[in-house]
Design a protein around this motif. Structure first.
Motif, short mmCIF file in Angstrom:
data_model
loop_
_atom_site.label_atom_id
_atom_site.label_comp_id
_atom_site.label_asym_id
_atom_site.label_seq_id
_atom_site.Cartn_x
_atom_site.Cartn_y
_atom_site.Cartn_z
N VAL A 12 -3.28 10.52 -1.34
CA VAL A 12 -3.13 9.45 -2.33
C VAL A 12 -3.11 8.12 -1.59
CG1 VAL A 12 -1.68 8.48 -4.14
CG2 VAL A 12 -1.73 10.97 -3.78
N HIS A 13 -3.96 7.21 -2.02
CA HIS A 13 -3.99 5.85 -1.46
C HIS A 13 -4.01 4.88 -2.63
CE1 HIS A 13 -4.84 2.67 1.44
NE2 HIS A 13 -5.56 2.14 0.46
N ALA A 14 -2.98 4.04 -2.70
CA ALA A 14 -2.89 3.08 -3.80
C ALA A 14 -2.59 1.70 -3.26
CB ALA A 14 -1.80 3.50 -4.78
N LEU B 265 0.68 -8.07 -6.51
CA LEU B 265 1.93 -8.78 -6.23
C LEU B 265 3.09 -8.30 -7.09
CD1 LEU B 265 3.25 -11.04 -4.61
CD2 LEU B 265 2.60 -12.62 -6.43
N LEU B 266 2.92 -8.23 -8.39
CA LEU B 266 4.02 -7.81 -9.26
C LEU B 266 4.37 -6.34 -9.06
CD1 LEU B 266 3.15 -9.71 -12.54
CD2 LEU B 266 4.87 -10.30 -10.84
N ALA B 267 3.37 -5.48 -8.94
CA ALA B 267 3.62 -4.05 -8.74
C ALA B 267 4.24 -3.78 -7.38
CB ALA B 267 2.32 -3.27 -8.91
N SER B 268 4.01 -4.65 -6.40
CA SER B 268 4.58 -4.47 -5.07
C SER B 268 6.10 -4.41 -5.11
CB SER B 268 4.14 -5.60 -4.13
OG SER B 268 2.77 -5.49 -3.86
N ALA B 269 6.69 -5.15 -6.03
CA ALA B 269 8.15 -5.13 -6.16
C ALA B 269 8.65 -3.77 -6.63
CB ALA B 269 8.59 -6.21 -7.14
N LEU B 270 7.78 -3.00 -7.27
CA LEU B 270 8.14 -1.67 -7.77
C LEU B 270 7.68 -0.54 -6.85
CD1 LEU B 270 7.18 -2.30 -11.49
CD2 LEU B 270 9.47 -2.36 -10.49
N LYS B 271 7.23 -0.86 -5.65
CA LYS B 271 6.67 0.14 -4.76
C LYS B 271 7.57 1.36 -4.57
CE LYS B 271 5.00 1.15 -0.16
NZ LYS B 271 4.87 0.74 1.21
N PRO B 272 8.87 1.19 -4.28
CA PRO B 272 9.69 2.39 -4.09
C PRO B 272 9.71 3.30 -5.31
CG PRO B 272 10.83 0.47 -3.24
CD PRO B 272 9.62 -0.02 -3.99
N VAL C 108 0.85 -1.19 0.00
CA VAL C 108 0.00 0.00 0.00
C VAL C 108 0.89 1.24 0.00
CG1 VAL C 108 -1.68 1.32 1.34
CG2 VAL C 108 -1.89 -1.16 1.19
N ILE C 109 0.50 2.20 -0.80
CA ILE C 109 1.13 3.52 -0.79
C ILE C 109 0.11 4.48 -0.22
CG2 ILE C 109 1.98 5.40 -2.22
CD1 ILE C 109 3.00 3.27 -4.19
N ASP C 110 0.51 5.27 0.76
CA ASP C 110 -0.38 6.22 1.40
C ASP C 110 0.40 7.52 1.60
OD1 ASP C 110 -3.19 6.25 2.60
OD2 ASP C 110 -1.98 7.18 4.19
N ILE C 111 0.05 8.54 0.84
CA ILE C 111 0.76 9.81 0.88
C ILE C 111 -0.24 10.93 1.11
CG2 ILE C 111 2.17 11.44 -0.44
CD1 ILE C 111 3.08 9.00 -2.15
N ARG C 112 0.09 11.81 2.04
CA ARG C 112 -0.70 13.01 2.28
C ARG C 112 0.21 14.21 2.00
NH1 ARG C 112 -5.53 12.24 5.15
NH2 ARG C 112 -5.76 10.10 5.86
N ARG C 113 -0.33 15.17 1.26
CA ARG C 113 0.46 16.35 0.91
C ARG C 113 -0.38 17.59 1.11
NH1 ARG C 113 4.69 16.97 -2.77
NH2 ARG C 113 5.32 14.97 -1.93
N ALA C 114 0.09 18.50 1.95
CA ALA C 114 -0.60 19.76 2.16
C ALA C 114 -0.43 20.65 0.93
CB ALA C 114 -0.05 20.46 3.40
N HIS C 115 -1.42 21.50 0.68
CA HIS C 115 -1.32 22.46 -0.41
C HIS C 115 -2.06 23.73 -0.01
CE1 HIS C 115 -5.46 22.28 -1.92
NE2 HIS C 115 -5.43 21.00 -1.60
N ALA C 116 -1.78 24.80 -0.72
CA ALA C 116 -2.43 26.08 -0.46
C ALA C 116 -3.11 26.60 -1.72
CB ALA C 116 -1.39 27.09 0.05
N ARG C 117 -3.47 25.71 -2.63
CA ARG C 117 -4.05 26.09 -3.92
C ARG C 117 -5.55 26.33 -3.87
NH1 ARG C 117 -1.81 24.66 -8.82
NH2 ARG C 117 0.36 24.11 -8.71
#
Length: 91
Positions: A63-65, A69-76, A3-12
């Motif tokens: 962002v939550h993704a 299995l195959l894509a997990s190897a490319l997570k970074p 799982v990829i979980d990213i939070r990004r603040a913005h002021a837009r």
């Protein structure tokens, strides 16, 4: 499954941030064949091995993704590309 979980603040503001996320989605769709659609303030995306959503709020993008299995190897690499696109279009 990774799982990829990213939070990004913005002021837009919400609408400008949604427009920026749409540009990110179009760039990624063209390069990686990812399908996407909006449901309210959430952009849902998917392709074989990857599915997720980007929720846009007035001051934050989340962002939550989920990677198969195959894509997990490319997570970074996937995580770095998401961060790069957010830096380019949203920050």
């Amino acid at each position: 499954m990774a799982v990829i979980d990213i939070r990004r603040a913005h002021a837009r503001g919400k609408e400008a941030a949604k427009a920026a996320i749409e540009r990110v989605a179009e760039a990624i769709a063209g390069e990686y064949g990812v399908e996407h659609h909006w449901s309210g303030d959430a952009l849902h995306f998917s392709r074989s091995g990857v599915k997720g959503r980007i929720v846009v709020a007035a001051d934050e993008v989340h962002v939550h993704a989920e990677l198969g299995l195959l894509a997990s190897a490319l997570k970074p690499a996937i995580e770095r590309e998401i961060e790069r696109q957010l830096d380019r279009y949203v920050a």
